[in-house]
Design an enzyme around this catalytic site. Structure first.
Site, mmCIF file in Angstrom:
data_model
loop_
_atom_site.group_PDB
_atom_site.id
_atom_site.type_symbol
_atom_site.label_atom_id
_atom_site.label_comp_id
_atom_site.label_asym_id
_atom_site.label_seq_id
_atom_site.Cartn_x
_atom_site.Cartn_y
_atom_site.Cartn_z
ATOM 1 N N ASP A 13 0.834 -1.176 0.223
ATOM 2 C CA ASP A 13 0.012 -0.020 -0.177
ATOM 3 C C ASP A 13 0.737 1.147 -0.067
ATOM 4 O OD1 ASP A 13 -2.365 1.533 0.112
ATOM 5 O OD2 ASP A 13 -2.722 1.294 2.210
ATOM 6 N N ARG A 17 -0.147 9.067 0.471
ATOM 7 C CA ARG A 17 -0.902 9.044 1.799
ATOM 8 C C ARG A 17 -0.216 8.279 3.090
ATOM 9 N NH1 ARG A 17 -3.569 5.846 -1.757
ATOM 10 N NH2 ARG A 17 -3.364 3.555 -1.073
ATOM 11 N N ASN A 18 0.694 7.371 2.441
ATOM 12 C CA ASN A 18 1.224 6.566 3.699
ATOM 13 C C ASN A 18 2.856 6.922 3.870
ATOM 14 O OD1 ASN A 18 -1.126 5.345 4.303
ATOM 15 N ND2 ASN A 18 -0.627 3.677 2.476
ATOM 16 N N ASP A 31 1.605 3.063 7.718
ATOM 17 C CA ASP A 31 0.554 2.335 7.390
ATOM 18 C C ASP A 31 0.934 0.988 6.925
ATOM 19 O OD1 ASP A 31 -1.830 1.034 7.005
ATOM 20 O OD2 ASP A 31 -2.735 2.603 5.818
#
Length: 167
Positions: A13, A17-18, A31
């Site tokens: 992932d 955003r991570n 994350d």
């Protein structure tokens, strides 16, 4: 990501955003909810039918549920796109269903207007259909360390509204 690859973990992932940016512009991956240990063949076969970040996933992860460091490199190429476009969502006008068919037929995002050809060439290398033809995280680190030490511009923060090619 180089470290995760070395200890045989696949993130699954990797996206802007991570990534957390702390003091001294120190980037940290976060994350780890989808992170898995890879087996002796250096892959992780996904078997659960959970929601996955299709727009950041490699073709082999989408179609074969095969996750490796190479599939994380694909996602890294998408992160480069996010950075260059100052956070634009990849494939913004394309639905996940449409994207799956497009990727199967070799489609890749266009070069953003403010992105150097050098940077875009590396994005395309990260998005190579053949996972073994993608650069490793070690190669990417060495490349960007070398490029940054020479103070070369590889993208511009000067964007005009609506001028970024992203279809």
């Amino acid at each position: 990501m180089e470290y995760l690859s070395c200890i045989k973990l696949v993130h699954r992932d990797l996206a802007a955003r991570n990534i957390l940016v702390g003091a001294n512009k120190n980037a940290k991956i976060s994350d780890f909810g989808l992170t898995r240990k890879i087996n002796s063949e250096l892959n992780y076969m996904g078997c659960n039918r959970r929601l996955l970040p299709i727009k950041w996933m490699s073709v082999e992860a989408i179609f074969e549920h095969m996750f490796t460091s190479h599939s994380d490199v694909w996602s890294y190429g998408v992160v480069l796109f996010e950075i260059v476009t100052l956070g634009e969502i990849p494939y913004p006008s394309i639905s996940n269903r449409e994207l799956i068919d497009l990727l199967k037929n070799g489609y890749r995002m266009d070069r953003p207007d403010n992105c150097s050809q050098f940077m875009f060439d590396y994005m395309l290398r990260c998005w190579n259909e053949d996972p073994l033809q993608r650069p490793t995280f070690t190669e990417l680190r060495e490349l960007f360390e070398s490029k940054l030490s020479r103070s070369s511009r590889y993208f511009s923060f000067e964007l005009e509204e609506g001028s970024t090619n992203h279809a």
